[in-house]
Design an enzyme around this catalytic site. Structure first.
Site, PDB file in Angstrom:
ATOM      1  N   HIS A  50      36.197  36.233  50.608  1.00 17.37           N
ATOM      2  CA  HIS A  50      36.167  35.320  49.472  1.00 17.37           C
ATOM      3  C   HIS A  50      36.373  33.872  49.936  1.00 17.37           C
ATOM      4  CE1 HIS A  50      37.108  38.609  46.239  1.00 17.37           C
ATOM      5  NE2 HIS A  50      35.961  38.785  46.867  1.00 17.37           N
ATOM      6  N   GLU A  52      38.568  31.600  49.259  1.00 17.92           N
ATOM      7  CA  GLU A  52      39.916  31.191  49.670  1.00 17.92           C
ATOM      8  C   GLU A  52      40.175  31.588  51.125  1.00 17.92           C
ATOM      9  OE1 GLU A  52      38.910  32.834  47.046  1.00 17.92           O
ATOM     10  OE2 GLU A  52      40.211  32.606  45.300  1.00 17.92           O
ATOM     11  N   CYS A  77      41.590  36.179  43.229  1.00 19.76           N
ATOM     12  CA  CYS A  77      41.618  37.572  42.763  1.00 19.76           C
ATOM     13  C   CYS A  77      42.956  38.234  43.080  1.00 19.76           C
ATOM     14  CB  CYS A  77      40.455  38.355  43.347  1.00 19.76           C
ATOM     15  SG  CYS A  77      40.536  38.570  45.121  1.00 19.76           S
ATOM     16  N   CYS A  86      43.002  37.721  47.247  1.00 22.60           N
ATOM     17  CA  CYS A  86      43.212  36.346  47.728  1.00 22.60           C
ATOM     18  C   CYS A  86      44.591  35.831  47.335  1.00 22.60           C
ATOM     19  CB  CYS A  86      42.163  35.411  47.140  1.00 22.60           C
ATOM     20  SG  CYS A  86      40.521  35.766  47.747  1.00 22.60           S
TER      21      CYS A  86
HETATM   22  C1  AOF Z   1      38.004  35.187  44.519  1.00 22.50           C
HETATM   23  N1  AOF Z   1      37.307  34.451  45.412  1.00 22.50           N
HETATM   24  O1  AOF Z   1      35.433  33.909  46.466  1.00 22.50           O
HETATM   25  C2  AOF Z   1      35.312  35.560  44.811  1.00 22.50           C
HETATM   26  C3  AOF Z   1      36.051  36.304  43.847  1.00 22.50           C
HETATM   27  O2  AOF Z   1      34.580  43.394  45.858  1.00 22.50           O
HETATM   28  P1  AOF Z   1      35.294  42.119  46.154  1.00 22.50           P
HETATM   29  O3  AOF Z   1      36.589  42.316  46.873  1.00 22.50           O
HETATM   30  O4  AOF Z   1      34.423  41.091  46.833  1.00 22.50           O
HETATM   31  O5  AOF Z   1      35.728  41.497  44.722  1.00 22.50           O
HETATM   32  C4  AOF Z   1      34.753  41.013  43.828  1.00 22.50           C
HETATM   33  C5  AOF Z   1      35.426  40.421  42.618  1.00 22.50           C
HETATM   34  O6  AOF Z   1      36.339  39.381  43.034  1.00 22.50           O
HETATM   35  C6  AOF Z   1      34.444  39.740  41.683  1.00 22.50           C
HETATM   36  O7  AOF Z   1      33.997  40.623  40.668  1.00 22.50           O
HETATM   37  C7  AOF Z   1      35.293  38.610  41.094  1.00 22.50           C
HETATM   38  O8  AOF Z   1      36.140  39.088  40.076  1.00 22.50           O
HETATM   39  C8  AOF Z   1      36.146  38.203  42.276  1.00 22.50           C
HETATM   40  N2  AOF Z   1      35.430  37.231  43.086  1.00 22.50           N
HETATM   41  N3  AOF Z   1      37.374  36.060  43.719  1.00 22.50           N
HETATM   42  O9  AOF Z   1      39.232  35.078  44.454  1.00 22.50           O
HETATM   43  C9  AOF Z   1      36.001  34.594  45.605  1.00 22.50           C
HETATM   44  N4  AOF Z   1      33.996  35.770  45.001  1.00 22.50           N
HETATM   45 ZN    ZN Z   2      39.466  36.947  46.192  1.00 29.90          ZN
END
Ligand code: AOF
Ligand code: ZN
Length: 334
Positions: A50, A52, A77, A86
Site C-alpha cells: 500500500h 503508506e 487500512c 498500514c
Molecule cells: C491503504 N493504502 O494504498 C490502499 C488501501 O488486499 P489488500 O491488502 O491490498 O487490501 C485492499 C483494501 O485496502 C482495499 O479494498 C481498500 O480498502 C484498502 N486499500 N488502503 O491503507 C493503500 N490501496
Molecule cells: Zn493499507
C-alpha cells in the site's frame, strides 16, 4: 503549515497508478519532517504494498519517522488483506501524526484504521474537503457503498436532439459526432471494465466496442438481450468475448440469467465478472432505462452542429448546461 499542499501531492501520486489498481483504490502518501517531504509512495496495483508502506520505505533516515507527519489520500487500512494493515505499520514506526484525505468505507476498514491510530496515541486529522479524495476513487466507493458497478452513460446527438437517423438494418449508423469526439469516446471506453449495449444495437451496428482510436485496454462487451437474440456474425465483430444478460440460457459463454428489465437486480452481479465500472452506450432506450432507474453516476454527451430533422430521440436527461467544445461538437459531462 499547509496540509492542503501535501494532501494534493498525495492525490498526484495516487494518480500515477490510474487505471491499474482495480479492484483496489488509488492511494498516495507522503511523509513530512519539519515542513519538508522526506518520503513518498503510492499503491501501484492490487496485491502490491500500500501507499503508506511505499512512503515509509522510501525514507532514507528512518530515525526521523518518530517526529514526522504521514499524509495519505485514504484512511490507512486496518485489516489483513493481500497485505498487512498500514495502521499497524504506522504505530510500529511510532509516527505521531496522520492527515487523511477521506475515510475508507470498505467494510473491513470504515473507521477501524483511525480507531487503531488514535488508541495508540497518534494525532489524526482529516482534510477539510474530502470531495477530491472521494472523486479520485468514485468507482471504488460506489462498489463498496452501493454494492454495484459505477455506471457511466455516453451518447452523441444531433443539434436537434437525435441519436440516429431512421435507417434500415445493415445501413451504416450515422456518424453524428466529430473525429475528435471519436478519440475522446475511446478514451472513455479505455477507463471502464465493461461496455453495455442491447442485442438489437449489436445486430444493427455490428460494433467492435474496442478502443482502437486510443491507447487502452478493450473493455468486456455486455450484451443485454430482451426480445432480440444476438446474431452470431455480429458477435464475431466484438474484440472481446461478451457477457450476456437476460433470458439467455440457450446462449454459449458467460451469462447472467435474469429479467433484463429490472436493472437493479442484475447490475450487482457484474462485480462477479470483475466489472467495477460499466459504460452504457446504447441504444437510446437502454440509456433511458438507466436514467429512469436512477442508476447513472456519470454522463458524457456530445452534441453536433448538424441537425438531421428526424430520427431516434436522444435520452431525456436533466443535466446542467455547460459549454465545452471538442472539435466541432459541444461536449458536456457530469
Ligand atoms: C491503504 N493504502 O494504498 C490502499 C488501501 O488486499 P489488500 O491488502 O491490498 O487490501 C485492499 C483494501 O485496502 C482495499 O479494498 C481498500 O480498502 C484498502 N486499500 N488502503 O491503507 C493503500 N490501496
Ligand atoms: Zn493499507
Amino acid at each position: 503549515m499547509s496540509h492542503a499542499k501535501f494532501l494534493t501531492r498525495c492525490l498526484q501520486l495516487a494518480n500515477y497508478a490510474k487505471g491499474r489498481t482495480s479492484p483496489n483504490p488509488m492511494v498516495g502518501a507522503v511523509i513530512v519532517y519539519n515542513g519538508k517531504i522526506i518520503g513518498e509512495g503510492y499503491h501501484h496495483k492490487a496485491g502490491d504494498p500500500h501507499a503508506e508502506v511505499m512512503a515509509i520505505e522510501s525514507v532514507k533516515d528512518p530515525s526521523l519517522l518518530v517526529s514526522s507527519t504521514l499524509y495519505c489520500s485514504l484512511e490507512p487500512c486496518a485489516h489483513y488483506g493481500k497485505t498487512p494493515p498500514c495502521s499497524l505499520l504506522i504505530t510500529d514506526k511510532q509516527i505521531p501524526k496522520v492527515v487523511i484525505g477521506c475515510s475508507d468505507t470498505h467494510e473491513l476498514v470504515n473507521g477501524q484504521g483511525v480507531k487503531h491510530l488514535q488508541s495508540h496515541g497518534v494525532e489524526v486529522l482529516f482534510s477539510s474537503d474530502p470531495i477530491p479524495f472521494r472523486k479520485l476513487n468514485q468507482v471504488f466507493f460506489c462498489n463498496k457503498e452501493r454494492n454495484r458497478p459505477f455506471v457511466t452513460i455516453k451518447w452523441a446527438q444531433s443539434f436537434d436532439g437525435y441519436i440516429d437517423r431512421i435507417r434500415k438494418i445493415n445501413e451504416n449508423a450515422s456518424l453524428i459526432s466529430s473525429p475528435l469526439a471519436a478519440i475522446k469516446s475511446h478514451q472513455i471506453r479505455s477507463e471502464v471494465d465493461g461496455i453495455l449495449i442491447s442485442a438489437k444495437t449489436l445486430n444493427w451496428d455490428r460494433p467492435s466496442l474496442s478502443t482502437r482510436n486510443y491507447n487502452g485496454t478493450n473493455p468486456r462487451p455486455i450484451i443485454l438481450v430482451n426480445n432480440t437474440l444476438p446474431d452470431s456474425s455480429a458477435l464475431d465483430h466484438l474484440s472481446v468475448p461478451p457477457v450476456f444478460i437476460g433470458n439467455v440460457s440457450e446462449l454459449e459463454g458467460d451469462k447472467i440469467i435474469c429479467d433484463p428489465y429490472t436493472i437493479e437486480k442484475w447490475l450487482p452481479e457484474l462485480l462477479n465478472y470483475g466489472i467495477h465500472h460499466v459504460l452504457v452506450e446504447g441504444g437510446g432506450q437502454v440509456i433511458q432505462s438507466f436514467v429512469d432507474s436512477g442508476l447513472v453516476d456519470q454522463w458524457h454527451r456530445f452534441t453536433s452542429i448538424n441537425s438531421i430533422n428526424e430520427g431516434v430521440t436522444a435520452p431525456k436527461f436533466d443535466a446542467p448546461l455547460t459549454m465545452n467544445t471538442l472539435g466541432t461538437d459541444r461536449y458536456e459531462r457530469g
